[in-house]
Design an enzyme around this catalytic site. Structure first.
Site, mmCIF file in Angstrom:
data_model
loop_
_atom_site.group_PDB
_atom_site.id
_atom_site.type_symbol
_atom_site.label_atom_id
_atom_site.label_comp_id
_atom_site.label_asym_id
_atom_site.label_seq_id
_atom_site.Cartn_x
_atom_site.Cartn_y
_atom_site.Cartn_z
ATOM 1 N N PHE A 298 65.723 5.970 23.218
ATOM 2 C CA PHE A 298 65.894 4.860 24.293
ATOM 3 C C PHE A 298 67.475 4.926 24.502
ATOM 4 C CE2 PHE A 298 66.858 0.677 26.129
ATOM 5 C CZ PHE A 298 65.980 1.032 27.150
ATOM 6 N N ASP B 30 74.876 7.935 20.795
ATOM 7 C CA ASP B 30 74.750 6.732 21.628
ATOM 8 C C ASP B 30 74.709 5.478 20.459
ATOM 9 O OD1 ASP B 30 73.683 4.186 22.741
ATOM 10 O OD2 ASP B 30 71.995 5.299 24.110
ATOM 11 N N LYS C 207 76.860 -3.498 24.536
ATOM 12 C CA LYS C 207 76.495 -4.593 23.831
ATOM 13 C C LYS C 207 77.493 -5.192 22.944
ATOM 14 C CE LYS C 207 71.877 -2.746 23.050
ATOM 15 N NZ LYS C 207 70.738 -3.379 23.943
HETATM 16 C C1 LIG Z 1 70.770 3.064 21.927
HETATM 17 C C2 LIG Z 1 70.927 2.318 23.507
HETATM 18 N N1 LIG Z 1 71.142 3.012 24.289
HETATM 19 C C3 LIG Z 1 71.357 2.325 25.807
HETATM 20 C C4 LIG Z 1 70.602 1.030 25.935
HETATM 21 C C5 LIG Z 1 70.701 0.362 27.125
HETATM 22 O O1 LIG Z 1 71.626 -0.493 27.135
HETATM 23 P P1 LIG Z 1 71.533 -1.593 28.358
HETATM 24 O O2 LIG Z 1 70.517 -2.539 28.361
HETATM 25 O O3 LIG Z 1 72.970 -2.449 28.401
HETATM 26 O O4 LIG Z 1 71.542 -1.059 29.694
HETATM 27 C C6 LIG Z 1 70.114 0.433 24.844
HETATM 28 C C7 LIG Z 1 69.530 -0.910 24.745
HETATM 29 O O5 LIG Z 1 68.759 -1.266 24.175
HETATM 30 C C8 LIG Z 1 69.946 1.025 23.665
HETATM 31 O O6 LIG Z 1 69.621 0.488 22.401
#
Ligand SMILES: Cc1ncc(COP(=O)(O)O)c(C=O)c1O
Length: 409
Positions: A143, A230, A259
């Protein structure tokens, strides 16, 4: 049972907002530290922390002070001009995370998009692969956000259905399978990047075997491929280290943060890398009106400062052990718990029920009634991720609520 005011507010949200989420029926109006309050003044432990964005606790006083101070001075200039916060904040952040440069953005998905662009450009200009042939390897169950390119390589069918045409140039391997990664690298010289979550948060808190990340990093080095971590959910102390990759002493070529980078006050994300890699990006090739604005910068610097000064990594590490031990002991007694997994304070229980069962939702409702908020993820898992400022006493109290709730099933 929902009160009339809650019913009214839920109805309003459902009427005027897109139906792209399925919230737990609770309407919040206040947050402080590890707690949130609903519109009836009922208090809850927050065990989601806005998907790990409020690691430093709700309305953190120290960050709030900086937020207000900066908001009164200057909030947005765009990058058409220099501002007096951007350089100094990024100097602090890059030093803490051990990188030379950062490209500031806003949401997590945007930062992932940014990393993909940088990686592809590096592929053409430094690795010298044939134009328009770049490939990035991703993992099954990933994700990384919701933008068109990012959903193009999601393994979740519903995330991409009817959003085509999708972006090409991505191939998938099984998470935790370094052998498959090497096979891909051997076969295809056009691979420029490997994008991976050190722990798959949205995927159900999937922790890879020890050694997976370091093996993949070594392979990336051997085959001249960028290792892109990520750490949007796992970063900023959540898993018991500043970055989850640090558990295996891995330094990613590119680290993506979001975040908790700004403690829940403001959407701030960023891509961290070396000068050499970042410098493939030239004037006009990327940007965002809000990216790197003085308010975002001041808040992010303070959020990271707070995390370091208050030893949030060490706290998460120590309390995570207690959390998992408690639930593992409970497992012997409670049939509903199949397994407990996680690192630091990013944990989940896998329930002894089918993936499409209603039980996880009902458990979350029961926990809500008992004063704790968490949500199911990937069907039969419930993620537990409280703000990292939680005390040991509060952790034990909340574990008692989780236990009491689980005993009903
Ligand atoms: C590992 C990871 N990457 C990217 C995202 C996407 O972040 P955003 O919701 O701020 O676009 C998330 C969101 O949960 C995430 O957990």
């Amino acid at each position: 049972m929902l009160t009339d005011i809650e019913k009214k507010l839920i109805k309003k949200e459902e009427t005027f907002c897109s139906n792209t989420y399925h919230p737990l029926p609770v309407v919040l109006k206040k947050g402080k530290g590890v707690f949130v309050w609903d519109v009836n003044n009922k208090k809850y432990f927050d065990y989601l922390s806005a998907y790990s964005a409020v690691n430093q606790g709700h309305c953190n006083k120290q960050i709030l002070k900086t937020f207000i101070k900066q908001a009164k001075k200057l909030t947005l200039t765009s990058r058409a001009f220099y501002n007096n916060e951007l350089g100094a904040s990024l100097e602090y952040i890059t030093n803490i995370f051990g990188y030379e440069k950062m490209l500031p953005m806003n949401s997590g998905a945007e930062a992932v998009e940014t990393a993909i662009k940088i990686c592809r450009k590096w592929g053409y200009e430094i690795k010298k692969i044939k134009n328009n042939h770049a490939k990035i390897i991703v993992c099954d169950g990933n994700f990384h956000g919701r933008t068109t390119t990012v959903v193009s390589f999601s393994s979740h069918h519903g995330s991409k259905e009817n959003f085509g045409p999708l972006t090409t140039g991505f191939e998938t391997i099984q998470y935790n399978d370094a052998l498959s990664l090497e096979k891909k690298f051997k076969k295809d010289k056009n691979i420029v990047g490997f994008l991976v979550e050190p722990i798959q948060g949205e995927g159900g808190v999937v922790v890879p075997d020890e050694g997976f990340l370091s093996k993949c990093k070594d392979l990336c080095k051997k085959y001249n491929v960028l290792f892109i971590a990520d750490e949007i959910q796992t970063g900023v102390c959540r898993t018991g280290k500043l970055l989850a990759c640090h558990h295996e002493n891995v330094k990613a070529d590119i680290t993506i943060l979001g975040k908790a980078l700004a403690g829940g006050f403001y959407p701030v994300s960023g891509v961290l890398t070396s000068k050499k890699i970042m410098n493939v990006m030239k004037v006009g090739q990327h940007g965002s009106t809000f990216g790197g604005n003085p308010l975002a910068c001041a808040v992010a610097k303070e959020a990271i400062k707070f995390s370091i000064e208050n030893k949030l990594s060490e706290k998460a590490e120590k309390l995570g052990v207690i959390f998992r031990e408690y639930l593992n002991n409970l497992k012997n007694d409670l049939n509903i718990i199949k397994s407990v997994r996680g690192k630091g304070l990013l944990n989940a229980i896998v329930l002894n029920c089918p993936v499409n069962s209603q039980i996880p939702w009902e458990i979350c409702l029961k926990m809500r009634d008992n004063g704790l908020l968490a949500k199911p993820t990937q069907g039969n898992k419930i993620r537990f991720a409280p703000p990292l400022i939680i005390s040991k006493k509060q952790l034990i109290l909340s574990l008692k609520i989780i236990e009491k709730s689980l005993r009903n099933f």
